[in-house]
Design an enzyme around this catalytic site. Structure first.
Site, PDB file in Angstrom:
ATOM      1  N   ARG A  10      36.055  44.121  45.141  1.00  0.00           N
ATOM      2  CA  ARG A  10      37.108  45.458  45.769  1.00  0.00           C
ATOM      3  C   ARG A  10      36.321  46.400  46.282  1.00  0.00           C
ATOM      4  O   ARG A  10      36.888  47.424  46.715  1.00  0.00           O
ATOM      5  CB  ARG A  10      37.709  46.030  44.322  1.00  0.00           C
ATOM      6  CG  ARG A  10      39.039  45.941  44.058  1.00  0.00           C
ATOM      7  CD  ARG A  10      39.545  46.588  42.685  1.00  0.00           C
ATOM      8  NE  ARG A  10      41.310  46.783  42.660  1.00  0.00           N
ATOM      9  CZ  ARG A  10      41.650  45.939  41.912  1.00  0.00           C
ATOM     10  NH1 ARG A  10      41.236  44.614  41.274  1.00  0.00           N
ATOM     11  NH2 ARG A  10      42.831  46.328  41.857  1.00  0.00           N
TER      12      ARG A  10
ATOM     13  N   ARG B  29      51.701  48.433  31.307  1.00  0.00           N
ATOM     14  CA  ARG B  29      50.584  49.132  32.080  1.00  0.00           C
ATOM     15  C   ARG B  29      50.782  50.585  32.344  1.00  0.00           C
ATOM     16  O   ARG B  29      51.594  50.741  33.094  1.00  0.00           O
ATOM     17  CB  ARG B  29      50.427  48.204  33.181  1.00  0.00           C
ATOM     18  CG  ARG B  29      49.765  46.854  33.073  1.00  0.00           C
ATOM     19  CD  ARG B  29      49.355  45.933  34.221  1.00  0.00           C
ATOM     20  NE  ARG B  29      48.556  46.875  35.043  1.00  0.00           N
ATOM     21  CZ  ARG B  29      48.161  46.223  36.025  1.00  0.00           C
ATOM     22  NH1 ARG B  29      48.258  44.908  36.271  1.00  0.00           N
ATOM     23  NH2 ARG B  29      47.385  46.899  37.183  1.00  0.00           N
TER      24      ARG B  29
ATOM     25  N   LYS C 234      48.923  38.867  43.549  1.00  0.00           N
ATOM     26  CA  LYS C 234      47.713  37.986  43.619  1.00  0.00           C
ATOM     27  C   LYS C 234      47.823  37.394  42.336  1.00  0.00           C
ATOM     28  O   LYS C 234      47.349  36.065  42.470  1.00  0.00           O
ATOM     29  CB  LYS C 234      46.756  39.002  43.689  1.00  0.00           C
ATOM     30  CG  LYS C 234      46.524  40.012  44.917  1.00  0.00           C
ATOM     31  CD  LYS C 234      45.120  40.607  45.115  1.00  0.00           C
ATOM     32  CE  LYS C 234      44.745  41.595  43.855  1.00  0.00           C
ATOM     33  NZ  LYS C 234      45.911  42.888  44.154  1.00  0.00           N
TER      34      LYS C 234
ATOM     35  N   ARG D 114      57.352  46.556  37.970  1.00  0.00           N
ATOM     36  CA  ARG D 114      56.377  45.686  36.903  1.00  0.00           C
ATOM     37  C   ARG D 114      56.142  46.673  35.777  1.00  0.00           C
ATOM     38  O   ARG D 114      55.975  45.888  34.546  1.00  0.00           O
ATOM     39  CB  ARG D 114      54.925  45.532  37.731  1.00  0.00           C
ATOM     40  CG  ARG D 114      53.804  44.793  36.808  1.00  0.00           C
ATOM     41  CD  ARG D 114      52.577  44.174  37.612  1.00  0.00           C
ATOM     42  NE  ARG D 114      51.838  45.377  37.903  1.00  0.00           N
ATOM     43  CZ  ARG D 114      50.948  45.031  38.711  1.00  0.00           C
ATOM     44  NH1 ARG D 114      50.715  43.908  39.151  1.00  0.00           N
ATOM     45  NH2 ARG D 114      50.092  46.107  39.100  1.00  0.00           N
TER      46      ARG D 114
HETATM   47  P1  ADP Z   1      46.351  45.469  40.425  1.00  0.00           P
HETATM   48  O1  ADP Z   1      46.264  44.106  41.195  1.00  0.00           O
HETATM   49  O2  ADP Z   1      47.740  45.910  40.296  1.00  0.00           O
HETATM   50  O3  ADP Z   1      45.479  46.362  41.408  1.00  0.00           O
HETATM   51  P2  ADP Z   1      44.507  44.733  38.443  1.00  0.00           P
HETATM   52  O4  ADP Z   1      44.994  44.055  37.475  1.00  0.00           O
HETATM   53  O5  ADP Z   1      43.688  43.813  39.558  1.00  0.00           O
HETATM   54  O6  ADP Z   1      45.628  45.338  39.206  1.00  0.00           O
HETATM   55  O7  ADP Z   1      43.436  45.952  38.176  1.00  0.00           O
HETATM   56  C1  ADP Z   1      43.839  46.839  37.347  1.00  0.00           C
HETATM   57  C2  ADP Z   1      42.618  48.058  37.279  1.00  0.00           C
HETATM   58  O8  ADP Z   1      41.485  47.509  37.041  1.00  0.00           O
HETATM   59  C3  ADP Z   1      42.121  48.481  38.804  1.00  0.00           C
HETATM   60  O9  ADP Z   1      43.289  49.615  39.388  1.00  0.00           O
HETATM   61  C4  ADP Z   1      41.049  48.990  38.761  1.00  0.00           C
HETATM   62  O10 ADP Z   1      40.911  50.318  38.120  1.00  0.00           O
HETATM   63  C5  ADP Z   1      40.274  48.259  37.659  1.00  0.00           C
HETATM   64  N1  ADP Z   1      39.689  46.941  38.517  1.00  0.00           N
HETATM   65  C6  ADP Z   1      40.086  45.912  38.470  1.00  0.00           C
HETATM   66  N2  ADP Z   1      38.975  44.699  39.247  1.00  0.00           N
HETATM   67  C7  ADP Z   1      38.287  45.929  39.647  1.00  0.00           C
HETATM   68  C8  ADP Z   1      37.051  45.579  40.564  1.00  0.00           C
HETATM   69  N3  ADP Z   1      36.779  44.529  41.097  1.00  0.00           N
HETATM   70  N4  ADP Z   1      36.269  46.716  40.640  1.00  0.00           N
HETATM   71  C9  ADP Z   1      36.537  47.958  39.981  1.00  0.00           C
HETATM   72  N5  ADP Z   1      37.604  48.294  39.229  1.00  0.00           N
HETATM   73  C10 ADP Z   1      38.359  47.199  38.990  1.00  0.00           C
END
Ligand code: ADP
Length: 190
Positions: free
Chosen positions: A89, A134, A14, A128
């Site tokens: 999400r 991370r 994404k 990654r």
């Molecule tokens: P990925 O695309 O690998 O899941 P992100 O960078 O989008 O990674 O998100 C990393 C973490 O941040 C998620 O696993 C979650 O814990 C938190 N997070 C990100 N966006 C949201 C959201 N919209 N609602 C709740 N938690 C979130």
């Protein structure tokens, strides 16, 4: 003003596709994951709370991410549109997003969903982990929790956006360039 959501499981690509969209279409990229990681880096109270949840593979509370999104919308009135990456999400987040945009006379235009298998997700996240620092990408159990959370809490959004006729799928197993071509076709063909 156009609002896109780039949707898919963790590690679907994404962020990569969103960056390419930003360059081509003059949009603002809003990644809740990046915003949260910035808070963690700064060591804020919010960051400390979020870190514990993220490192365990769990979602942070809806109110937290909604407040971040609200702030981004109001502090960037001049862009031609937004790409939301990692948000919404949960269905509660999606409903709040509709309300927020509605208050501003705006709406979600398209949800671009990148489809990849759980096996690909695991491979990409592991890869990654070697490039980026991370913690949530390293541990197999944490990765499994994230995938489970995706299926339970995030996947129901597919029906939410299908019901609004805004949901479009792309096969995410090909090259970055090929996937981006498909993203552009979706955007350019209204
Ligand atoms: P990925 O695309 O690998 O899941 P992100 O960078 O989008 O990674 O998100 C990393 C973490 O941040 C998620 O696993 C979650 O814990 C938190 N997070 C990100 N966006 C949201 C959201 N919209 N609602 C709740 N938690 C979130």
């Amino acid at each position: 003003m156009t609002h896109y959501i780039i949707f898919g499981p963790p590690g679907a690509g994404k962020g990569t596709q969103a960056e390419l969209m930003v360059k081509k279409y003059n949009l603002l990229h809003i990644s809740t994951g990046e915003l949260l990681r910035a808070e963690i880096k700064k060591g804020t109270e919010l960051g400390i709370m979020a870190k514990a949840l993220i490192d365990a593979g769990n979602l942070v509370p809806d109110e937290v991410v909604v407040a971040m999104i609200k702030h981004k919308f109001t502090s960037n009135p001049d862009v031609s549109g937004f790409i939301l990456d990692g948000f919404p999400r949960t269905t509660a987040q999606a409903a709040t997003l509709d309300e927020l945009l509605g208050e501003m006379g705006k709406k979600v235009d398209k949800v671009i969903s990148i489809i990849v298998s759980d096996a690909t997700v695991r491979d990409r996240i592991r890869h990654r982990a070697q490039i980026e620092d991370r913690k949530d990408d390293i541990d197999d159990e944490v990765i499994a929790t994230r995938i489970r959370n995706y299926h339970q809490k995030t996947e129901p959004l597919i029906d939410f956006y299908k019901a609004q006729n805004k949901y479009f799928e792309i096969n995410g197993e090909g090259s970055v360039e090929k996937i981006f071509e498909e993203v552009c076709t979706l955007i350019d063909n209204n």
